[in-house]
Design an enzyme around this catalytic site. Structure first.
Site, mmCIF file in Angstrom:
data_model
loop_
_atom_site.group_PDB
_atom_site.id
_atom_site.type_symbol
_atom_site.label_atom_id
_atom_site.label_comp_id
_atom_site.label_asym_id
_atom_site.label_seq_id
_atom_site.Cartn_x
_atom_site.Cartn_y
_atom_site.Cartn_z
ATOM 1 N N HIS A 169 -1.719 -12.886 0.676
ATOM 2 C CA HIS A 169 -1.339 -13.017 2.096
ATOM 3 C C HIS A 169 -2.034 -14.172 2.826
ATOM 4 O O HIS A 169 -2.773 -13.973 3.781
ATOM 5 C CB HIS A 169 -1.449 -11.713 2.881
ATOM 6 C CG HIS A 169 -2.706 -10.896 2.717
ATOM 7 N ND1 HIS A 169 -2.706 -9.535 2.877
ATOM 8 C CD2 HIS A 169 -3.986 -11.234 2.421
ATOM 9 C CE1 HIS A 169 -3.931 -9.079 2.700
ATOM 10 N NE2 HIS A 169 -4.721 -10.090 2.431
ATOM 11 N N HIS A 188 0.865 -1.185 0.000
ATOM 12 C CA HIS A 188 0.000 0.000 0.000
ATOM 13 C C HIS A 188 0.894 1.225 0.000
ATOM 14 O O HIS A 188 1.672 1.422 0.927
ATOM 15 C CB HIS A 188 -0.888 0.026 1.245
ATOM 16 C CG HIS A 188 -1.866 -1.100 1.304
ATOM 17 N ND1 HIS A 188 -3.054 -1.085 0.618
ATOM 18 C CD2 HIS A 188 -1.821 -2.292 1.940
ATOM 19 C CE1 HIS A 188 -3.715 -2.219 0.851
ATOM 20 N NE2 HIS A 188 -2.979 -2.974 1.640
ATOM 21 N N LEU A 189 0.798 2.031 -1.050
ATOM 22 C CA LEU A 189 1.621 3.237 -1.123
ATOM 23 C C LEU A 189 0.866 4.454 -0.576
ATOM 24 O O LEU A 189 1.458 5.494 -0.336
ATOM 25 C CB LEU A 189 2.076 3.483 -2.564
ATOM 26 C CG LEU A 189 2.764 2.296 -3.263
ATOM 27 C CD1 LEU A 189 3.334 2.725 -4.606
ATOM 28 C CD2 LEU A 189 3.848 1.680 -2.386
ATOM 29 N N ARG A 190 -0.448 4.317 -0.385
ATOM 30 C CA ARG A 190 -1.310 5.314 0.272
ATOM 31 C C ARG A 190 -1.512 6.595 -0.530
ATOM 32 O O ARG A 190 -2.159 7.520 -0.040
ATOM 33 C CB ARG A 190 -0.780 5.675 1.661
ATOM 34 C CG ARG A 190 -0.703 4.506 2.640
ATOM 35 C CD ARG A 190 -2.053 4.003 3.050
ATOM 36 N NE ARG A 190 -1.983 3.000 4.104
ATOM 37 C CZ ARG A 190 -2.696 1.870 4.099
ATOM 38 N NH1 ARG A 190 -3.526 1.598 3.099
ATOM 39 N NH2 ARG A 190 -2.597 1.016 5.087
ATOM 40 N N ASN A 193 -6.108 0.076 -2.911
ATOM 41 C CA ASN A 193 -6.948 0.631 -1.839
ATOM 42 C C ASN A 193 -6.547 2.054 -1.484
ATOM 43 O O ASN A 193 -6.205 2.371 -0.348
ATOM 44 C CB ASN A 193 -6.893 -0.257 -0.594
ATOM 45 C CG ASN A 193 -7.176 -1.704 -0.917
ATOM 46 O OD1 ASN A 193 -6.263 -2.480 -1.184
ATOM 47 N ND2 ASN A 193 -8.438 -2.060 -0.930
ATOM 48 N N ASP A 201 3.491 -6.837 2.038
ATOM 49 C CA ASP A 201 2.161 -6.431 2.523
ATOM 50 C C ASP A 201 2.250 -5.088 3.254
ATOM 51 O O ASP A 201 1.517 -4.828 4.204
ATOM 52 C CB ASP A 201 1.570 -7.503 3.445
ATOM 53 C CG ASP A 201 0.093 -7.741 3.162
ATOM 54 O OD1 ASP A 201 -0.411 -7.192 2.163
ATOM 55 O OD2 ASP A 201 -0.557 -8.458 3.940
ATOM 56 N N HIS A 220 -8.291 -11.352 -1.616
ATOM 57 C CA HIS A 220 -8.122 -11.300 -0.156
ATOM 58 C C HIS A 220 -9.107 -12.336 0.377
ATOM 59 O O HIS A 220 -10.310 -12.077 0.442
ATOM 60 C CB HIS A 220 -8.456 -9.890 0.344
ATOM 61 C CG HIS A 220 -8.564 -9.749 1.832
ATOM 62 N ND1 HIS A 220 -7.469 -9.710 2.657
ATOM 63 C CD2 HIS A 220 -9.637 -9.647 2.643
ATOM 64 C CE1 HIS A 220 -7.871 -9.577 3.916
ATOM 65 N NE2 HIS A 220 -9.184 -9.547 3.931
ATOM 66 N N GLY A 231 -2.719 -3.518 9.754
ATOM 67 C CA GLY A 231 -1.629 -3.319 8.806
ATOM 68 C C GLY A 231 -0.308 -3.030 9.483
ATOM 69 O O GLY A 231 -0.265 -2.545 10.613
#
Lengths: 431, 320
Positions: free
Chosen positions: A238, A68-70, A100, A311, A185, A330
């Site tokens: 995952h 996740h790079l946000r 996401n 992850d 997921h 997370g």
């Protein structure tokens, strides 16, 4: 005038070709031009820059297939700039961004935006997933064809499962002729509902509602049936349970086009890491029992699990300094991916070559990326690894904008000394 | 006049749960509480063991009896008690639990009594403050003062805890009262059973060193104490049990089911009672069998003992 760099005095390790030998490697214009034990035996020609590898391992740079790079939307937690700097420090040459974000990456413009921002950041390569469903709501499928044309390497709703079986069936059916990879997921939302950790004694003791192992296993079982019916390529993200690994093992034996990955917390920790409400150990899927942890290690050792991803899921203080139930799940993972995987090597559970394959060639194969190998003509994405360097994971020293690691204080061995992407050094320890 | 407690006897700054307390520490709190019970309501109105001390009741969840009980306990020891009505304060405006903790801590109270709807919420708060914290109930995790008052109520009637058979009945899965009681009673050598439908009494509780029953008559057979739990009525629809009527039929305590217990078995309930849901009205009001009102009375004394103990521990540890 071409740019040439010679990496000499290296231990060349390439999992795909089973190469593990002393030698040298020549990079020319961002590509591996030559390599081998006798290269530069008579010295490096003038005009060629030289990197003395000091006898350390020179391997393909890591390919992290889940992060996740946000950006866009949660830049207070991480940006593509900070994420790629942290990834480079972790020996990673390619990160694959999960969709996401806010808004979610469900249209070609957003996928192109993330890839372009990655290129502008100029550190490691940024690839992107696209959402499987619009808004990652699990209802209507996204424009698979157009999104792949925009650069999406695979499709997933990231941290959310596609729960509706009819929707999933149509997704797999539609994706099949495009040859696209569908990443799930694997968690039945209704079984996980309200759960904050693994179901079991510890959850009962803490008074937290639990997420049962069957939430993962049932979703995989259902999806495998749909995969068998449609023939689409399917990947379990995952994976966290022994039952899940066993289902994938059986599906592979039946010849289904199925792969899976896991992440270091699932083989490096179990649910007791939560202790008394440590929200840094709140993950999705949750940390499981010790039996499950051992089953994940076994799945890595026998090849059932195809890849280890970080992850990477940055969360800031506001998202974590909360009662356990309310905290976001997370953990950051870029800078701990390599040393935690190397624990399995030092602990004699995996050979070095097998461990590196899980971090390079095998995720590359799943995503069909032309990287993850040391070969003439391959992109010069490299990592120089000191396998034995002892150090202690320190939250405060992480380059990631968020510091939420459940591994803080853990003594580990091995780290990346240098990371090279397309022939350019993007990270050098101590530099 | 009652003498101040020996501070060394209770070494903990906080009381966050029963789990982890030793039999000696539990006995110490019960003995101290018993002295306050025996003394009755102080004639002059107040003792001065907590004179000059500030106690803040911080309740993030509705409560009448626990909050009032702590308030009375603090006042009877001569302390100053402030009630924070959190529902109407800044927490509603998005202030986090930790912000609230830091704000209150800056006012230098001696003890915070905290109830929070999340399991672990009280412990999180305790990590951020310099004063003592007593858990007034956190989520489904623990409610230590309830377990202590239950234990003292039992001990006063039965003379002991060791060896008694205690059945805890009802919604064990979601109950902080059940967890604290299980820890306390097993630590003190009682034999604990948990009884209820499998959805509310999952088999995992066997790992706590208790026996699990899904049939009331079997579960109550030979019991000394029947401890009924309050049912969260909002949970009763559909998912955990089919209906209140079916629940009462199989798991509500009436004389017919109580007949399985020992003839002198006593009935307890942490309140407030849902009459006709988990317990029949006549049984609840049976003066010979029901300890429900005595539990409330003893609750004040137990909370006096807890307040005194944590303040004493702070004195012993050099704080204030």
């Amino acid at each position: 005038m071409s740019e040439r760099t010679a990496f000499v005095n290296a231990r060349l390790v390439d999992p795909i070709s089973n190469r593990d030998e002393k030698g040298a490697l020549l990079v020319e214009n961002g590509v591996i031009a030559d390599l081998g034990p006798r290269l530069f035996a008579d010295g490096v020609p003038k005009g060629t820059a030289t990197v003395d590898c000091g006898g350390h391992v020179l391997a393909p740079a890591l390919i992290d297939m889940r992060a996740h790079l946000r950006e866009p939307g949660e830049e207070e937690k991480e940006t593509i700039e900070t994420a790629t700097a942290a990834a480079a420090a972790g020996g990673i040459g390619t990160v694959v961004a999960l969709p996401n974000t806010d808004p979610p990456m469900d249209n070609p413009a957003l996928v192109e935006f993330v890839i372009r921002r990655g290129r502008e950041a100029g550190q490691v390569r940024v690839e992107a997933y696209a959402a499987l469903t619009q808004g990652t709501k699990g209802e209507r499928m996204t424009e698979f064809g157009l999104l792949s044309a925009a650069g999406a390497v695979a499709f997933t709703d990231g941290t959310k499962a596609v729960a509706n079986p009819q929707t999933m069936r149509r997704i797999l059916s539609y994706a099949r002729p495009f040859g696209l990879l569908v990443v799930q997921h694997a968690e039945v939302p209704e079984l996980a509902n309200g759960g904050a950790m693994n179901e079991g004694e510890l959850a009962a003791r803490l008074g937290l509602s639990g997420i049962p192992v069957m939430a993962e296993a049932m979703m995989i079982e259902r999806d495998l049936r749909l995969v068998a019916a449609t023939g689409a390529r399917y990947h379990v993200a995952h994976i966290s349970t022994g039952e899940g690994v066993e289902l994938v093992r059986q599906a592979k034996a039946r010849g289904l086009p199925v792969t899976c990955d896991t992440a270091p917390p699932y083989f490096g920790l179990n649910e007791t890491a939560i202790g008394n409400w440590r929200t840094f150990a709140k993950l999705s899927p949750p940390l499981r029992s010790e039996d499950d942890r051992q089953a994940i290690v076994a799945g890595l050792a026998d090849g059932t699990i195809d890849a280890i991803a970080s992850d990477h899921a940055p969360q800031d203080q506001e998202a974590k300094r909360l009662p356990f139930i309310q905290a976001e799940p997370g953990a950051v993972g870029f800078e701990t991916l390599l040393p935690l995987t190397l624990e399995l090597v030092h602990g004699k559970r995996l050979s070095l070559s097998a461990a590196l394959a899980l971090l390079t060639a095998r995720p590359a194969a799943i995503l069909d990326l032309p990287r993850g190998r040391l070969a003439k003509g391959a992109p010069a994405d490299l990592v120089l690894i000191d396998l034995d360097k002892p150090w202690k994971i320190d939250e405060a020293a992480l380059l990631s904008k968020s510091k939420n690691t459940p591994f803080g204080g853990r003594p580990v061995q091995g780290w990346a000394l240098r990371t090279v992407v397309a022939g350019k050094t993007v990270y050098q320890r101590g530099a | 006049m009652i003498t101040p407690a020996e501070p060394k006897r209770f070494p903990h700054r906080h009381i966050l749960g029963i789990e982890g307390l030793s039999p000696d520490e539990i006995t110490y709190l019960l003995d101290r509480a018993e002295r306050f019970v025996d003394m009755g309501r102080p004639k002059e109105g107040k003792l001065d063991l907590l004179r000059g001390r500030t106690i803040i009741n911080l309740f993030f969840e509705e409560s009448t009896r626990t909050r009032t009980s702590f308030e009375l306990a603090g006042k009877r020891l001569g302390g100053d008690v402030v009630n924070m009505a959190v529902q109407h304060s800044s927490i509603k405006k998005g202030e986090t639990l930790i912000d609230t903790a830091l704000t209150l801590d800056a006012m230098h109270p001696d003890v915070l009594i905290v109830r929070h709807p999340c399991s672990g919420g009280v412990e999180l708060l305790s990590q951020k403050v310099t004063c003592s914290v007593i858990n007034g109930g956190d989520g489904s995790h623990e409610h230590p003062t309830q377990a202590l008052l239950d234990a003292l109520t039992i001990r006063r009637r039965k003379g002991r805890l060791q060896g008694l058979v205690v059945a805890i009945c009802g919604d064990v899965a979601h109950s902080r009262v059940a967890r604290s009681n299980i820890h306390l009673l097993t630590t003190m050598g009682a034999r604990v059973r948990v009884v209820g439908p499998r959805t509310l009494v999952p088999p995992v509780f066997e790992r706590f060193g208790v026996e699990v029953f899904h049939d009331m008559r079997e579960g109550l057979k030979g019991c000394d104490i029947v401890m009924m739990l309050r049912l969260q009525l909002e949970r009763m629809q559909g998912t955990f049990v089919p209906s209140i009527r079916e629940y009462f039929h199989f798991f509500g305590l009436d004389y017919a089911k109580l007949a399985a217990a020992k003839p002198d078995a006593l009935i307890m309930h942490p309140g407030p009672v849902n009459r006709g849901v988990e317990i029949d009205t006549e049984v609840a009001d049976d003066l010979d069998r029901s300890l429900i009102t005595q539990q409330v009375e003893i609750g004040v004394a137990v909370r006096m003992a807890c307040l005194e103990a944590v303040v004493g521990a702070n004195v012993a540890n050099g704080a204030r």
